[in-house]
Each structure stands twice: as structure tokens, then as C-alpha cells.
Design an enzyme around this catalytic site. Structure first.
Site, PDB file in Angstrom:
ATOM      1  N   SER A  33      -4.241  -0.542   4.142  1.00 47.12           N
ATOM      2  CA  SER A  33      -3.885   0.107   5.407  1.00 47.12           C
ATOM      3  C   SER A  33      -5.117   0.221   6.304  1.00 47.12           C
ATOM      4  O   SER A  33      -6.193   0.601   5.840  1.00 47.12           O
ATOM      5  CB  SER A  33      -3.328   1.509   5.156  1.00 47.12           C
TER       6      SER A  33
ATOM      7  N   GLN B 223      -8.910   1.700   1.785  1.00 49.04           N
ATOM      8  CA  GLN B 223      -8.840   1.790   0.316  1.00 49.04           C
ATOM      9  C   GLN B 223      -8.474   0.409  -0.238  1.00 49.04           C
ATOM     10  O   GLN B 223      -7.318  -0.006  -0.143  1.00 49.04           O
ATOM     11  CB  GLN B 223      -7.760   2.813  -0.044  1.00 49.04           C
ATOM     12  N   GLY B 224      -9.447  -0.284  -0.790  1.00 54.96           N
ATOM     13  CA  GLY B 224      -9.204  -1.642  -1.298  1.00 54.96           C
ATOM     14  C   GLY B 224      -8.936  -1.621  -2.795  1.00 54.96           C
ATOM     15  O   GLY B 224      -9.800  -1.986  -3.598  1.00 54.96           O
TER      16      GLY B 224
ATOM     17  N   GLU C 298       9.355   4.173  -9.435  1.00 55.25           N
ATOM     18  CA  GLU C 298       9.489   3.899 -10.877  1.00 55.25           C
ATOM     19  C   GLU C 298       8.221   4.331 -11.604  1.00 55.25           C
ATOM     20  O   GLU C 298       8.278   4.929 -12.683  1.00 55.25           O
ATOM     21  CB  GLU C 298       9.755   2.401 -11.125  1.00 55.25           C
TER      22      GLU C 298
ATOM     23  N   SER D 146      -5.245  -2.314  -4.298  1.00 52.63           N
ATOM     24  CA  SER D 146      -4.173  -3.242  -4.707  1.00 52.63           C
ATOM     25  C   SER D 146      -4.568  -4.698  -4.493  1.00 52.63           C
ATOM     26  O   SER D 146      -5.276  -5.037  -3.539  1.00 52.63           O
ATOM     27  CB  SER D 146      -2.907  -2.991  -3.893  1.00 52.63           C
TER      28      SER D 146
ATOM     29  N   GLU E 167      -4.551  11.649  -3.271  1.00 50.03           N
ATOM     30  CA  GLU E 167      -3.683  10.999  -2.285  1.00 50.03           C
ATOM     31  C   GLU E 167      -2.248  11.502  -2.448  1.00 50.03           C
ATOM     32  O   GLU E 167      -1.593  11.863  -1.477  1.00 50.03           O
ATOM     33  CB  GLU E 167      -3.743   9.476  -2.491  1.00 50.03           C
TER      34      GLU E 167
HETATM   35  C1  LIG Z   1       2.821   2.080   3.181  1.00 47.29           C
HETATM   36  C2  LIG Z   1       1.896   1.463   2.153  1.00 47.29           C
HETATM   37  C3  LIG Z   1       0.534   1.628   2.273  1.00 47.29           C
HETATM   38  C4  LIG Z   1      -0.322   1.085   1.311  1.00 47.29           C
HETATM   39  N1  LIG Z   1      -1.673   1.211   1.498  1.00 47.29           N
HETATM   40  C5  LIG Z   1      -2.513   0.709   0.580  1.00 47.29           C
HETATM   41  C6  LIG Z   1      -3.930   0.807   0.765  1.00 47.29           C
HETATM   42  O1  LIG Z   1      -4.407   1.293   1.779  1.00 47.29           O
HETATM   43  N2  LIG Z   1      -4.723   0.323  -0.211  1.00 47.29           N
HETATM   44  C7  LIG Z   1      -4.239  -0.254  -1.348  1.00 47.29           C
HETATM   45  O2  LIG Z   1      -5.033  -0.635  -2.203  1.00 47.29           O
HETATM   46  N3  LIG Z   1      -2.903  -0.410  -1.546  1.00 47.29           N
HETATM   47  C8  LIG Z   1      -2.032   0.058  -0.594  1.00 47.29           C
HETATM   48  N4  LIG Z   1      -0.669  -0.096  -0.767  1.00 47.29           N
HETATM   49  C9  LIG Z   1      -0.192  -0.852  -1.913  1.00 47.29           C
HETATM   50  C10 LIG Z   1       0.509   0.005  -2.970  1.00 47.29           C
HETATM   51  O3  LIG Z   1      -0.422   0.776  -3.674  1.00 47.29           O
HETATM   52  C11 LIG Z   1       1.269  -0.974  -3.883  1.00 47.29           C
HETATM   53  O4  LIG Z   1       2.270  -1.600  -3.089  1.00 47.29           O
HETATM   54  C12 LIG Z   1       1.920  -0.247  -5.033  1.00 47.29           C
HETATM   55  O5  LIG Z   1       0.951   0.207  -5.931  1.00 47.29           O
HETATM   56  C13 LIG Z   1       2.923  -1.167  -5.786  1.00 47.29           C
HETATM   57  O6  LIG Z   1       2.327  -2.349  -6.160  1.00 47.29           O
HETATM   58  P1  LIG Z   1       2.993  -3.767  -5.814  1.00 47.29           P
HETATM   59  O7  LIG Z   1       3.334  -3.770  -4.352  1.00 47.29           O
HETATM   60  O8  LIG Z   1       2.067  -4.819  -6.310  1.00 47.29           O
HETATM   61  O9  LIG Z   1       4.358  -3.804  -6.605  1.00 47.29           O
HETATM   62  P2  LIG Z   1       4.540  -4.164  -8.168  1.00 47.29           P
HETATM   63  O10 LIG Z   1       3.565  -3.369  -8.957  1.00 47.29           O
HETATM   64  O11 LIG Z   1       4.497  -5.649  -8.308  1.00 47.29           O
HETATM   65  O12 LIG Z   1       5.978  -3.614  -8.443  1.00 47.29           O
HETATM   66  C14 LIG Z   1       7.168  -4.378  -8.160  1.00 47.29           C
HETATM   67  C15 LIG Z   1       8.365  -3.580  -8.668  1.00 47.29           C
HETATM   68  O13 LIG Z   1       8.273  -3.427 -10.101  1.00 47.29           O
HETATM   69  C16 LIG Z   1       8.364  -2.056 -10.466  1.00 47.29           C
HETATM   70  N5  LIG Z   1       7.495  -1.765 -11.610  1.00 47.29           N
HETATM   71  C17 LIG Z   1       6.205  -2.150 -11.776  1.00 47.29           C
HETATM   72  N6  LIG Z   1       5.718  -1.668 -12.936  1.00 47.29           N
HETATM   73  C18 LIG Z   1       6.705  -0.948 -13.512  1.00 47.29           C
HETATM   74  C19 LIG Z   1       6.807  -0.209 -14.734  1.00 47.29           C
HETATM   75  N7  LIG Z   1       5.765  -0.092 -15.579  1.00 47.29           N
HETATM   76  N8  LIG Z   1       7.981   0.425 -14.997  1.00 47.29           N
HETATM   77  C20 LIG Z   1       9.039   0.334 -14.138  1.00 47.29           C
HETATM   78  N9  LIG Z   1       9.004  -0.372 -12.972  1.00 47.29           N
HETATM   79  C21 LIG Z   1       7.852  -1.006 -12.663  1.00 47.29           C
HETATM   80  C22 LIG Z   1       7.864  -1.312  -9.236  1.00 47.29           C
HETATM   81  O14 LIG Z   1       8.367   0.014  -9.197  1.00 47.29           O
HETATM   82  C23 LIG Z   1       8.421  -2.173  -8.094  1.00 47.29           C
HETATM   83  O15 LIG Z   1       9.771  -1.835  -7.838  1.00 47.29           O
HETATM   84  C24 LIG Z   1       0.192   0.392   0.204  1.00 47.29           C
HETATM   85  C25 LIG Z   1       1.580   0.209   0.075  1.00 47.29           C
HETATM   86  C26 LIG Z   1       2.429   0.720   1.046  1.00 47.29           C
HETATM   87  C27 LIG Z   1       3.896   0.473   0.917  1.00 47.29           C
END
Ligand SMILES: Cc1cc2nc3c(=O)[nH]c(=O)nc-3n(C[C@H](O)[C@H](O)[C@H](O)COP(=O)(O)OP(=O)(O)OC[C@H]3O[C@@H](n4cnc5c(N)ncnc54)[C@H](O)[C@@H]3O)c2cc1C
Length: 391
Positions: free
Chosen positions: A158, A123-124, A374, A126, A241
Site C-alpha cells: 500500500s 510495509q514490504g 480464514e 507480502s 496493525e
Molecule cells: C487492502 C490491502 C492492503 C494490503 N497492504 C499490504 C501492504 O501494505 N504490505 C504488504 O506486505 N501486504 C499488503 N497486503 C497483502 C496482504 O497481507 C495479503 O493479501 C494477505 O496476507 C493474503 O495473502 P495472499 O493475497 O497472498 O493470499 P493467499 O495467502 O494466497 O491466500 C489465498 C486464499 O487461501 C486462503 N488460505 C491461505 N492459507 C490458508 C490456511 N492456512 N487455511 C485456510 N485458508 C487459507 C486465504 O484465506 C485466501 O482465501 C494488502 C492486502 C490488501 C487486500
């Protein structure tokens, strides 16, 4: 809510239980490369016996199972401690998306291969600056004849290193408002210009990856749905999901809780078993309360779906509850074993083969994946409780 099963449903359970008894999944290898081979073999065996993609319509190789049958399936898999299905992204997101929105050619090309794990999907979605705010994604796809040319970066993908196909969200119209102008594209991971770089996680695993696309040519025929209309498809993916995965995971965590209780009865603390220590007893009771609340929340959401709904924002309640409960549960598991609880896999004195500290480290990601805690709270506030939008 009626929690009893019909004779047909009981027959379904008995048939599956008998199959699992005759075809146990076997122990999971620790090394990821070996686990992938094992996972492919397990999924192929399930498919050949008609136990994979059971929710899919029969014409696409599924069983057209009812929702109750899907729940029974998940219960029996959790009971048999069956491994996570290797092609989960394909089975729970890619396949259902193609069944709902794909062309006949896309269905013919992909569905059977997804079911048999002949081709693994990832799943591409993020990107480095588009996670919670997914619609900020910048990976570009520009039309050139009958191909899109894709350039950009994804992250946290992933299993990308083992994947053959990627569900890629790309920006096809940079001038449109950010939720518009996004297209859902199927990208061959073996195409020239695709680079995958594994990322090491806190748990020591490396199933995450960075993905780089350098002018990758993708046939226009690989668009799912319409060009510039991929956002709604992405949201449907995320709801599936959150909801379907959480239901099976709460069942797995119930199995883990039963193991914790059994271990507490035999693990020594001083002169008695850990289960004699009041703090351990309280923690186990709290874990049981958590788990029961989770179970009934899952049933309540299920009732809504059974009455004709589709997975909705209530899935966020389940996802939030489960991912936070799971971390508390693992912390309790470690604490009940005292200092031995810290021992990692491979240590001769590690309780439960050291799986719990490893799972605890891995569980940190559960409150991030598929939308952070969050973000789930925001969704619950705005779309379940109908509170005003936050700034
Ligand atoms: C185990 C795992 C598997 C994953 N697998 C995939 C995958 O296969 N494909 C894929 O595309 N992605 C995948 N991801 C990515 C995942 O979808 C993102 O990590 C997630 O959406 C959060 O985005 P970010 O890491 O950029 O954090 P950010 O969005 O940068 O968030 C950083 C912090 O800010 C907080 N925050 C952000 N916006 C708000 C708001 N509006 N209000 C309050 N707080 C806020 C968040 O809660 C977090 O604490 C995976 C992540 C994990 C941990």
C-alpha cells in the site's frame, strides 16, 4: 470494566475537540495524488499541535498518552470524520518498532520525519507466493561488506508509490528453518534498483503496488534488531496493525451507521421513507447489533491491554468481526437506497455522493489485508481457543 472517564480524560477530550473544531481537516480530495498532498498537510498540522503519534513516548515527540487517551483520540477523530493518517504504516508499525528495537541512530534518523509525514513509510512483507504463509518469503539479502544486496519482489504494498522508506522482510539465511533466517530491513525507496509498479483495484483506486528489488544496496546499519531475527518483529507489527487499526475503524463504521439511519429516514421508497420498509428496518437493526457487539469486543480487548498485556491474538477476533461486519453494513447501505445505491461518485443523483458503492468495492480487501478471514479463524482456533493445529 469501567466505561466512565476521569476528569483528566474528559479534559483531554475537550482540548482535542476544541482543536478539531478550530482546525477541521476539510473535505478529502478524490484524486490520489491530491489526497496524498492533503494527507501530508493534515498530519503535519496534527504533529505541530501535538496530536500525532500520541502513544509514542514524549522523548520521541509523542505525548506518552494512556490507552484510554488513545481511545478518546480515535473517538474524536471518527466523530470529526478526520481522514486516515497518510503515514499510518510509519506511525503504527515503523515508529513503534524502532522505539522498541531500533538503534539510537535509527531513532534519530527516522522518528521525527515519520511523525511529521516528511517521509512516508510502506510495509514490504507480502510476496507473490508468500501472503498468508508469510514466512515462505523469498526476497534475498546477501551481505557484501557493510551492505546487504537485496533482490526479489513484493506485492500489494500500500502507498509504495508515495513511500520514502520500506519496512522490508528479507531472507538472509536460506538454510535456516523458514521462520528463522528472516531479517527486518529499512530500505530507502529512492535507492537505485527499486522499481514500483501501481496495481489497479476493483474500486478503481491504485494505492496498491508491486515492488521490484534488483541488487539494491542497503547499509547493514539499516537492520532493525538482529540479522536473522526479524520474524518476531514482523509479528509484533501485524498484531499492532490488527488491533490498533480495528479499534478506530469500528468507530468510523459506527459514524457511517448513524449516517445510514439518518438517510433511511429521508430517502424515498414508494410513498414513504426507506425507514418505513420492514426489510430496511430489520437490516438497520441487524447492523446496529453487529456494531454494538464489535464495540464491546473492542472494549474487552482493551481491558486486557490496560491490565498490562500487549496486543495479542485476540486482535484477530476484532479484525475478523470488523472486516466482515463492514461489508454487510455497506451492502445494507446500498440496498436501502434501491437502484440509486449503485451510483458511483460523480453521478448527480448518487446518495452520499456515491461514496458507498466505492467503499463497498474497497471493503472486499479488508477481509484480506493484515491476514485473511480464514487465517484469522485459524489464529483464533489455535491461539485463543487453544484447539489443535490444523494440518
Ligand atoms: C487492502 C490491502 C492492503 C494490503 N497492504 C499490504 C501492504 O501494505 N504490505 C504488504 O506486505 N501486504 C499488503 N497486503 C497483502 C496482504 O497481507 C495479503 O493479501 C494477505 O496476507 C493474503 O495473502 P495472499 O493475497 O497472498 O493470499 P493467499 O495467502 O494466497 O491466500 C489465498 C486464499 O487461501 C486462503 N488460505 C491461505 N492459507 C490458508 C490456511 N492456512 N487455511 C485456510 N485458508 C487459507 C486465504 O484465506 C485466501 O482465501 C494488502 C492486502 C490488501 C487486500
Amino acid at each position: 470494566m469501567d466505561l466512565s472517564f476521569t476528569p483528566d480524560e474528559e479534559r483531554f477530550r475537550a482540548e482535542l475537540r476544541a482543536w478539531l473544531a478550530a482546525n477541521p481537516p476539510g473535505p478529502e480530495p478524490e484524486v490520489l495524488d491530491d489526497w496524498v498532498a492533503y494527507g501530508k498537510d493534515w498530519q503535519r498540522r496534527l504533529t505541530e499541535a501535538g496530536w500525532c503519534g500520541i502513544a509514542w513516548p514524549e522523548e520521541y515527540g509523542g505525548r506518552g498518552a494512556t490507552i484510554i487517551e488513545q481511545i478518546i483520540f480515535q473517538e474524536e477523530m471518527a466523530r470529526a470524520k478526520a481522514p486516515m493518517l497518510i503515514n499510518l504504516a510509519g506511525l503504527t508499525m515503523g515508529g513503534p518498532v524502532l522505539i522498541a528495537h531500533g538503534t539510537d541512530a535509527q531513532k534519530r534518523r527516522h522518528l521525527e520525519r515519520i511523525l511529521r509525514a516528511d517521509e512516508i513509510w510502506c510495509q514490504g512483507f507480502s510476496e507473490p507466493n508468500a501472503g498468508s504463509d508469510l514466512a515462505a518469503l523469498k526476497t534475498r539479502a546477501v551481505l557484501d561488506g557493510d551492505h546487504f544486496v537485496v533482490t526479489g519482489q513484493k506485492v500489494w504494498t500500500s502507498f509504495a508509490r508515495y513511500a520514502d522508506w520500506c519496512m522490508l522482510l528479507v531472507r538472509t539465511n536460506p538454510d535456516a528453518p523458514k521462520h528463522k533466517g528472516i531479517t527486518f530491513l529499512l530500505v530507502d525507496m529512492h535507492a537505485p534498483g527499486v522499481t514500483v509498479r501501481p496495481l489497479k483495484q476493483i474500486s478503481g483506486d491504485d494505492d496498491f503496488n508491486e515492488l521490484f528489488f534488483d541488487e539494491v544496496r542497503v547499509p547493514r546499519a539499516n537492520v532493525v534488531g538482529a540479522v536473522d531475527a526479524g520474524w518476531d518483529i514482523a509479528i509484533t507489527c501485524l498484531m499492532h496493525e490488527r488491533q490498533t487499526l480495528t479499534f478506530s475503524r469500528q468507530l468510523q463504521s459506527r459514524v457511517a451507521l448513524d449516517e445510514m439511519i439518518a438517510l433511511a429516514k429521508r430517502w424515498p421508497r414508494g410513498d414513504a421513507a426507506a425507514s418505513a420498509v420492514p426489510l430496511v428496518r430489520q437490516a438497520l437493526a441487524a447492523a446496529l447489533v453487529d456494531s454494538t457487539a464489535m464495540q464491546y469486543t473492542a472494549y474487552r480487548n482493551l481491558t486486557k491491554v490496560l491490565r498490562g498485556g500487549v496486543p495479542g491474538p485476540e486482535g484477530s477476533v476484532e479484525k475478523l468481526l470488523w472486516s466482515e461486519m463492514y461489508q454487510r453494513q455497506l451492502e445494507t447501505a446500498l440496498a436501502l437506497c434501491g437502484p440509486h445505491g449503485q451510483l458511483m461518485p460523480g453521478s448527480p443523483h448518487a446518495p452520499m455522493d456515491g461514496q458507498w458503492p466505492h467503499l463497498l468495492l474497497y471493503s472486499r480487501g479488508r477481509t484480506i489485508a493484515a491476514g485473511t478471514s480464514e487465517v484469522q479463524r485459524n489464529i483464533i482456533a489455535e491461539r485463543v481457543l487453544r484447539l489443535p493445529r490444523s494440518g
